[in-house]
Design a protein around this motif. Structure first.
Motif, PDB file in Angstrom:
ATOM      1  N   GLU A  17       0.832  -1.194   0.000  1.00  0.00           N
ATOM      2  CA  GLU A  17       0.000   0.000   0.000  1.00  0.00           C
ATOM      3  C   GLU A  17       0.872   1.251   0.000  1.00  0.00           C
ATOM      4  OE1 GLU A  17      -2.435  -0.329   3.422  1.00  0.00           O
ATOM      5  OE2 GLU A  17      -3.475  -2.150   2.740  1.00  0.00           O
ATOM      6  N   PRO A  18       0.336   2.376  -0.453  1.00  0.00           N
ATOM      7  CA  PRO A  18       1.125   3.623  -0.428  1.00  0.00           C
ATOM      8  C   PRO A  18       1.595   3.940   0.985  1.00  0.00           C
ATOM      9  CG  PRO A  18      -0.849   3.902  -1.769  1.00  0.00           C
ATOM     10  CD  PRO A  18      -0.984   2.561  -1.100  1.00  0.00           C
ATOM     11  N   GLY A  19       2.880   4.151   1.131  1.00  0.00           N
ATOM     12  CA  GLY A  19       3.445   4.440   2.444  1.00  0.00           C
ATOM     13  C   GLY A  19       3.790   3.214   3.253  1.00  0.00           C
TER      14      GLY A  19
ATOM     15  N   ASN B 198      -8.463  -7.849   2.816  1.00  0.00           N
ATOM     16  CA  ASN B 198      -9.893  -7.766   3.120  1.00  0.00           C
ATOM     17  C   ASN B 198     -10.540  -6.818   2.116  1.00  0.00           C
ATOM     18  OD1 ASN B 198     -10.102  -9.390   5.583  1.00  0.00           O
ATOM     19  ND2 ASN B 198      -8.864  -7.775   6.534  1.00  0.00           N
ATOM     20  N   GLY B 199     -11.711  -7.181   1.649  1.00  0.00           N
ATOM     21  CA  GLY B 199     -12.428  -6.296   0.745  1.00  0.00           C
ATOM     22  C   GLY B 199     -11.938  -6.419  -0.686  1.00  0.00           C
ATOM     23  N   PRO B 200     -12.406  -5.514  -1.568  1.00  0.00           N
ATOM     24  CA  PRO B 200     -12.050  -5.580  -2.983  1.00  0.00           C
ATOM     25  C   PRO B 200     -10.590  -5.210  -3.221  1.00  0.00           C
ATOM     26  CG  PRO B 200     -13.293  -3.583  -2.521  1.00  0.00           C
ATOM     27  CD  PRO B 200     -13.313  -4.402  -1.263  1.00  0.00           C
ATOM     28  N   ALA B 201     -10.070  -5.649  -4.363  1.00  0.00           N
ATOM     29  CA  ALA B 201      -8.686  -5.360  -4.718  1.00  0.00           C
ATOM     30  C   ALA B 201      -8.542  -3.923  -5.182  1.00  0.00           C
ATOM     31  CB  ALA B 201      -8.219  -6.319  -5.810  1.00  0.00           C
ATOM     32  N   GLY B 202      -7.439  -3.282  -4.772  1.00  0.00           N
ATOM     33  CA  GLY B 202      -7.152  -1.923  -5.179  1.00  0.00           C
ATOM     34  C   GLY B 202      -6.131  -1.894  -6.304  1.00  0.00           C
ATOM     35  N   PRO B 203      -5.764  -0.705  -6.770  1.00  0.00           N
ATOM     36  CA  PRO B 203      -4.773  -0.615  -7.854  1.00  0.00           C
ATOM     37  C   PRO B 203      -3.437  -1.248  -7.499  1.00  0.00           C
ATOM     38  CG  PRO B 203      -5.884   1.495  -7.494  1.00  0.00           C
ATOM     39  CD  PRO B 203      -6.294   0.605  -6.361  1.00  0.00           C
ATOM     40  N   GLU B 204      -3.055  -1.197  -6.221  1.00  0.00           N
ATOM     41  CA  GLU B 204      -1.778  -1.778  -5.821  1.00  0.00           C
ATOM     42  C   GLU B 204      -1.757  -3.288  -5.958  1.00  0.00           C
ATOM     43  OE1 GLU B 204      -4.344  -1.268  -2.111  1.00  0.00           O
ATOM     44  OE2 GLU B 204      -3.798  -0.090  -3.880  1.00  0.00           O
ATOM     45  N   HIS B 205      -2.945  -3.911  -6.035  1.00  0.00           N
ATOM     46  CA  HIS B 205      -3.016  -5.361  -6.172  1.00  0.00           C
ATOM     47  C   HIS B 205      -2.972  -5.811  -7.630  1.00  0.00           C
ATOM     48  CE1 HIS B 205      -4.975  -4.591  -2.189  1.00  0.00           C
ATOM     49  NE2 HIS B 205      -4.134  -5.551  -1.845  1.00  0.00           N
ATOM     50  N   GLU B 206      -2.852  -4.866  -8.560  1.00  0.00           N
ATOM     51  CA  GLU B 206      -2.720  -5.195  -9.975  1.00  0.00           C
ATOM     52  C   GLU B 206      -1.271  -5.141 -10.430  1.00  0.00           C
ATOM     53  OE1 GLU B 206      -5.139  -6.287 -11.878  1.00  0.00           O
ATOM     54  OE2 GLU B 206      -6.575  -6.134 -10.220  1.00  0.00           O
ATOM     55  N   ASN B 207      -0.412  -4.567  -9.616  1.00  0.00           N
ATOM     56  CA  ASN B 207       0.993  -4.466  -9.985  1.00  0.00           C
ATOM     57  C   ASN B 207       1.676  -5.827  -9.873  1.00  0.00           C
ATOM     58  OD1 ASN B 207       0.737  -1.678 -10.333  1.00  0.00           O
ATOM     59  ND2 ASN B 207       1.259  -1.271  -8.188  1.00  0.00           N
TER      60      ASN B 207
END
Length: 406
Positions: free
Chosen positions: A267-269, A356-365
């Motif tokens: 995640e960012p940070g 937990n929850g839906p995938a974010g942009p960081e999970h596509e890298n």
């Protein structure tokens, strides 16, 4: 004298000291599998006679900073390594100047192989397989236009078949890949079916790391020369392959639980544990590099990984990116951006699984991708938050025969 002439004179002096005894050799006349940094003790008299021995600290730091900035890629980056090997004072300054791969995107010292890769960009490497002696060599790619260029040697691994498991011993030295080597840094162990693997680091990745101890490790502890050397193997990752109902015709399904990396690292940070040095038993034995000098420990059984949801909570979980079926080519396809050219069941891309929850942009890298480009040549590209060592061990698991999956 101009500053450029000063640096050139300094490099010439370093070369003279190197020929007298320091002798940092990169083996460009040998085969690629034998290229490894070799170091010997620096003759003190040779350096004391040099005009650089009495250089003011401020000027020395400025010179070393300019060398580090100018020599930004291999093989010219060997000059930075040579500067770090001159003496303790020079080494400490160079260690302060050289940034970790996460920031600099550069692999300089052996410890860089245990540190997370850069953020937002992939480090391009390739693996050479020698089927005759079951050995694998990891190289840093120097030419992005070629998949298997004349690269910089990083790590070597050798496969050892046991009655109930398979071990891959990993070393910094291509000529001495054994558990008793002082360049041993870890291993990969599989179960009998080749479906579950555990990655062991020779030293703890964080203060809370738990060591796998057995009767053999307790016996070795009695022979430890230095209490600073950890006697044991520290599990840092668990890899599992699921049953493939299509056999070798279908893609593999794999999952990696990174025991030492929190899920928030992507995640960012977010941050991941970063080792700062390779443990060693004596500062005088290796003046320019801090190598691990302890024999590895043979575990009597493969421990079960963190399989339950409770044990996985908070840990980074990597899963392979699902390929798509190409009707015209009649095969499963993934976009490797030109880095993979040969279809193989071993090819994969790993992304972070959402905690937990839906995938974010960081999970596509794509954090790690591995694929075939020749008969015994494979590309390996990785980025933050995993290290070159962790990426190499994950790729080694793809080589192993999987009785239950194929």
């Amino acid at each position: 004298m101009s500053f450029k002439s000063l640096i050139q004179d300094m490099r010439g002096e370093l070369g003279s000291i190197s020929r007298k005894g320091f002798d940092v050799r990169f083996g460009y006349g040998r085969s690629r599998s034998q290229r490894v940094v070799q170091d010997t003790c620096v003759p003190v008299d040779a350096f004391k006679q040099s005009c650089w021995a009495s250089m003011p600290p401020e000027l020395l730091r400025d010179v070393l900073m300019r060398i580090e900035e100018s020599e930004d890629s291999w093989p010219s980056r060997k000059n930075v390594v040579s500067c770090a090997g001159v003496c303790r004072n020079w080494r400490e300054i160079v260690k302060e100047i050289v940034k970790v791969p996460e920031i600099s995107s550069k692999l300089t010292f052996p410890i860089s192989l245990k540190q997370p890769g850069p953020r937002g960009s992939l480090v391009q490497c390739y693996i050479m397989r020698n089927c005759s002696n079951q050995t694998y060599y990891l190289f840093l790619g120097l030419n992005q236009a070629a998949a298997n260029d004349d690269g910089k040697f990083l790590l070597a691994a050798k496969r050892f078949r046991r009655p109930t498991c398979t071990d891959y011993i990993i070393s910094l030295n291509s000529e001495d890949v054994s558990r008793g080597s002082n360049t041993y840094i870890g291993k990969l162990r599989s179960n009998f079916l080749g479906t579950k693997f555990t990655v062991y680091d020779a030293q703890p990745t964080n203060p809370g790391a738990q060591v796998t101890r057995t009767r053999s490790s307790r016996l070795l502890s009695l022979k430890q020369v230095s209490p600073r050397i950890p006697s044991g193997n520290y599990p840092v990752a668990h890899i599992s392959y699921e049953l493939n109902v299509l056999g070798s015709r279908g893609p593999r399904r794999m999952q990696c639980v990174m025991d030492a990396i929190p899920a928030s690292a992507v995640e960012p940070g977010g941050t991941a544990p970063t080792q700062t040095e390779l443990l060693h038993s004596s500062l005088e034995n290796f003046p320019s590099f801090s190598f691990f000098r302890s024999k590895s420990i043979r575990a009597e059984s493969l421990p079960s990984g963190p399989s339950s949801a409770g044990q996985k909570e908070g840990l980074l979980v990597l899963k392979n990116k699902a390929p798509r079926w190409h009707e015209q080519l009649q095969c499963w396809c993934l976009n490797f951006n030109g880095r993979v050219t040969v279809a193989s069941v071993k090819n994969f891309q790993l992304v972070a699984a959402p905690e937990n929850g839906p995938a974010g942009p960081e999970h596509e890298n794509v954090i790690l991708q591995f694929g075939k480009v020749g008969k015994d040549v494979f590309t390996m590209d990785y980025q933050y938050p995993i290290s070159a060592f962790q990426a190499f061990t994950i790729c080694l698991s793809s080589f192993d025969t999987k009785i239950a999956c194929e």
